[in-house]
Write a protein that holds these residues in place. Sequence first.
Motif, PDB file in Angstrom:
ATOM      1  N   LYS A  39      43.001  52.330  45.372  1.00 31.99           N
ATOM      2  CA  LYS A  39      43.019  51.442  46.546  1.00 31.99           C
ATOM      3  C   LYS A  39      41.636  50.917  46.908  1.00 31.99           C
ATOM      4  O   LYS A  39      41.446  49.725  47.142  1.00 31.99           O
ATOM      5  N   ASN A  40      40.646  51.800  46.957  1.00 32.10           N
ATOM      6  CA  ASN A  40      39.286  51.402  47.331  1.00 32.10           C
ATOM      7  C   ASN A  40      38.430  51.348  46.060  1.00 32.10           C
ATOM      8  O   ASN A  40      37.675  52.264  45.776  1.00 32.10           O
ATOM      9  N   SER A  41      38.564  50.280  45.307  1.00 30.16           N
ATOM     10  CA  SER A  41      37.858  50.168  44.030  1.00 30.16           C
ATOM     11  C   SER A  41      36.627  49.282  44.171  1.00 30.16           C
ATOM     12  O   SER A  41      36.637  48.283  44.895  1.00 30.16           O
ATOM     13  N   LYS A  50      38.497  45.738  44.524  1.00 30.18           N
ATOM     14  CA  LYS A  50      38.568  45.330  45.934  1.00 30.18           C
ATOM     15  C   LYS A  50      37.196  44.913  46.445  1.00 30.18           C
ATOM     16  O   LYS A  50      37.073  44.001  47.252  1.00 30.18           O
ATOM     17  N   TYR A  51      36.149  45.610  45.953  1.00 31.59           N
ATOM     18  CA  TYR A  51      34.775  45.327  46.381  1.00 31.59           C
ATOM     19  C   TYR A  51      33.891  45.084  45.158  1.00 31.59           C
ATOM     20  O   TYR A  51      34.195  45.556  44.063  1.00 31.59           O
TER      21      TYR A  51
END
Length: 259
Positions: A221-223, A238-239
């Motif tokens: 989810k927080n890649s 994501k980032y």
Amino acid sequence: MIKRSVIFFDIDGTLLNHEKQLPISTKEAIFTLKEQGHEVAIATGRAPFMFEDLRNELGIHTFVSYNGQYVVLNGEVLYSNPLNISSLEALTAFALHNNHPVVFMDHEDMKANVPEHPYIKTSIETLKISRFPTYDPHYYKGRELYQSLLFCLEGEERQYEQKFQDFDFVRWHPFSVDIVPKGGSKAKGIERIVEKLGFQQEQQYAFGDGLNDLEMLATVKNSVAMGNAEDTVKKAAKYITKSVEENGVFHGLQMVGLL
């Protein structure tokens, strides 16, 4: 109080810069994460014996190696997914006919099916590791192999992709591709760890830069993609942080609020 999370880091181009050095800011960031109670893990295409020194330096005992085929949790093997040996034997025979060397790899060592080849020398040297594959054309017999290396020029792996459906081929060097079981990926290895530890999606983070990080960055989810990553890799994340040469891990951890 910071909510406990699990953070997975690729090695080459992420934890280590292009000289295979660990930036001071990255090392300090890793220890800060651990002091805060987070679970820090490695997710790499490398074999376990290729990053033992790094694990010891950072005090990391949980890792996904061989692009998801050999997973260790707190020093114990949690999951393994070996190659189909009969298919690998057929691929090796086909590769020999094409003058394409193969290196066989298990959790302890790696052996080449030819005495020497410039493609092997050139590509393995870029890893800057102390161990080099020695010659044993029968190393695949009677043991579990989790990854192999096929040495060929870019585009030449297409014929293998069409002929050997049991495997996926992931290029990591202009002269070499990883051979992994079909459907195997870092993402699958990470799933095993997060299921065992019970981390929710919101608590999962991953940093990477290579083509073998695509599934991981698209799934976690927080890649975070490194600034030195290719555009296709950045699009999966994501980032996007700064490059490894610009303290990208440290800045990425700040960006997502973990530091």
